[in-house]
Design an enzyme around this catalytic site. Sequence first.
Site, mmCIF file in Angstrom:
data_model
loop_
_atom_site.group_PDB
_atom_site.id
_atom_site.type_symbol
_atom_site.label_atom_id
_atom_site.label_comp_id
_atom_site.label_asym_id
_atom_site.label_seq_id
_atom_site.Cartn_x
_atom_site.Cartn_y
_atom_site.Cartn_z
ATOM 1 N N ASP A 15 -0.421 3.579 -2.563
ATOM 2 C CA ASP A 15 -1.453 2.707 -2.007
ATOM 3 C C ASP A 15 -2.467 3.608 -1.291
ATOM 4 O OD1 ASP A 15 -3.045 0.964 -0.586
ATOM 5 O OD2 ASP A 15 -1.395 -0.044 0.465
ATOM 6 N N TRP A 33 1.343 -1.539 6.330
ATOM 7 C CA TRP A 33 1.070 -1.868 4.929
ATOM 8 C C TRP A 33 2.241 -1.481 4.038
ATOM 9 C CZ3 TRP A 33 -2.196 -5.467 4.393
ATOM 10 C CH2 TRP A 33 -3.315 -5.557 5.217
ATOM 11 N N LYS A 66 -12.865 -0.713 1.629
ATOM 12 C CA LYS A 66 -12.875 0.360 2.637
ATOM 13 C C LYS A 66 -13.723 1.539 2.166
ATOM 14 C CE LYS A 66 -8.832 -1.624 4.521
ATOM 15 N NZ LYS A 66 -7.504 -2.040 4.102
HETATM 16 C C1 LIG Z 1 -6.452 -2.870 3.898
HETATM 17 C C2 LIG Z 1 -5.211 -2.382 3.300
HETATM 18 C C3 LIG Z 1 -4.425 -3.175 2.453
HETATM 19 C C4 LIG Z 1 -4.738 -4.621 2.175
HETATM 20 O O1 LIG Z 1 -5.795 -4.754 1.339
HETATM 21 P P1 LIG Z 1 -6.234 -6.200 0.791
HETATM 22 O O2 LIG Z 1 -7.284 -5.808 -0.191
HETATM 23 O O3 LIG Z 1 -6.737 -6.967 1.954
HETATM 24 O O4 LIG Z 1 -5.059 -6.831 0.172
HETATM 25 C C5 LIG Z 1 -3.299 -2.601 1.886
HETATM 26 N N1 LIG Z 1 -2.958 -1.336 2.134
HETATM 27 C C6 LIG Z 1 -3.680 -0.545 2.956
HETATM 28 C C7 LIG Z 1 -3.239 0.868 3.205
HETATM 29 C C8 LIG Z 1 -4.833 -1.037 3.556
HETATM 30 O O5 LIG Z 1 -5.539 -0.256 4.379
#
Ligand SMILES: *Cc1c(COP(=O)(O)O)cnc(C)c1O
Length: 361
Positions: free
Chosen positions: A172, A102, A196
């Site tokens: 993030d 990511w 999540k």
């Molecule tokens: C799942 C995830 C993403 C992507 O998320 P989306 O909502 O599908 O764009 C980005 N960064 C991390 C760390 C993730 O676990």
Amino acid sequence: MTNVYNFNAGPSSIPAPVLEKAKNEMFNFEQSGMAVMEMSHRSPLYEKIHFGAMDQLRKIYHIPDEFEVLFLQGGASLQFSMIPLNFLGKNQKASYVLTGSWSEKALKEASALGEVETLSSSKDNQYKYIPETDLSQLSENVAYVHLTSNNTIFGTQWPTFPKKKNVPVIVDMSSDVLSRNLPWEDLDMIYAGGQKNAGMAGVTLVVIRKSLLETANDELPPSLSYKQHAKSDSLYNTPPTAAVYITGLVANWIDECGGVEEMNRRARAKAEMIYNVIDESNDFYTGHAEFSARSTMNITFRLADEQLEKAFLSEAKEAGFVGLNGHRSVGGCRVSSYNAVPLKHVEVLRDFMIDFMKKNR
Ligand SMILES: *Cc1c(COP(=O)(O)O)cnc(C)c1O
């Protein structure tokens, strides 16, 4: 309801009491005769949901008044480009720490919009560790530093955050948001897709320091501008109303459980249960992450060979476990034990892992 053990990496488990509440309330919200997703986003009823969710998040996450809470769309992935669009100026560069897939994606999207650099990386050893990262080394023209607090695919997590210096820190937190208290003084912006730990897909949670917000690019199309979204209280256009509603319920549930502190206590207890099986298995199960970088949210491991791994995953599936396959890019096994996953389910998985080992070693 059902007897599956949901360990999906995302979208993932939602607390059972939240689903129950939604089932009872969502389709006739406060006796309005309307479902949440039928109501005007400009109505007092929806405003109560919207601002209620923001207030509850502020409370449980101890978000200081110097920060704005935003509900955006486009997933965490749209943040990968909104961040450079808003904060990366012409004669500046953005500094990224690479700790997994990511963060690579975040860097790639930013590199299409301006100058970027890699501050530190653990790619040299399959992202098994969190690289030493010193924010006092940054040069004058760095617009911001970008980190990924939990690496969903590789199963590593920053145990603590680096001390902030003169440069804004943006993180993030898609896969560990609301799982531990944050040192807000060392952070300027965090963001997370809802699916999540914060509810369901559709809403992206952004918490941003007002002083950083003030520096954002004024010349953007409004729908890409943090300033515009903040000025409109995240009602610039139609928000993902049902997803915001679920996020509010999740925040209430966390509060009722004892807050983010309690989520953290549970996360540690659950992760330890699985890591103990790995550590005491004499390499029947081998963990991917180095000890000091182990994630409390995504536990990644392998078995001795591909055939055994296949047997493990297929027997696990048979036994009612969902989502234990590693990410398609890396293979292996992954236990995603987000806030909503009950301790009981992790206990059942622990016992299954021990049984499988006894039968197959
Ligand atoms: C799942 C995830 C993403 C992507 O998320 P989306 O909502 O599908 O764009 C980005 N960064 C991390 C760390 C993730 O676990």
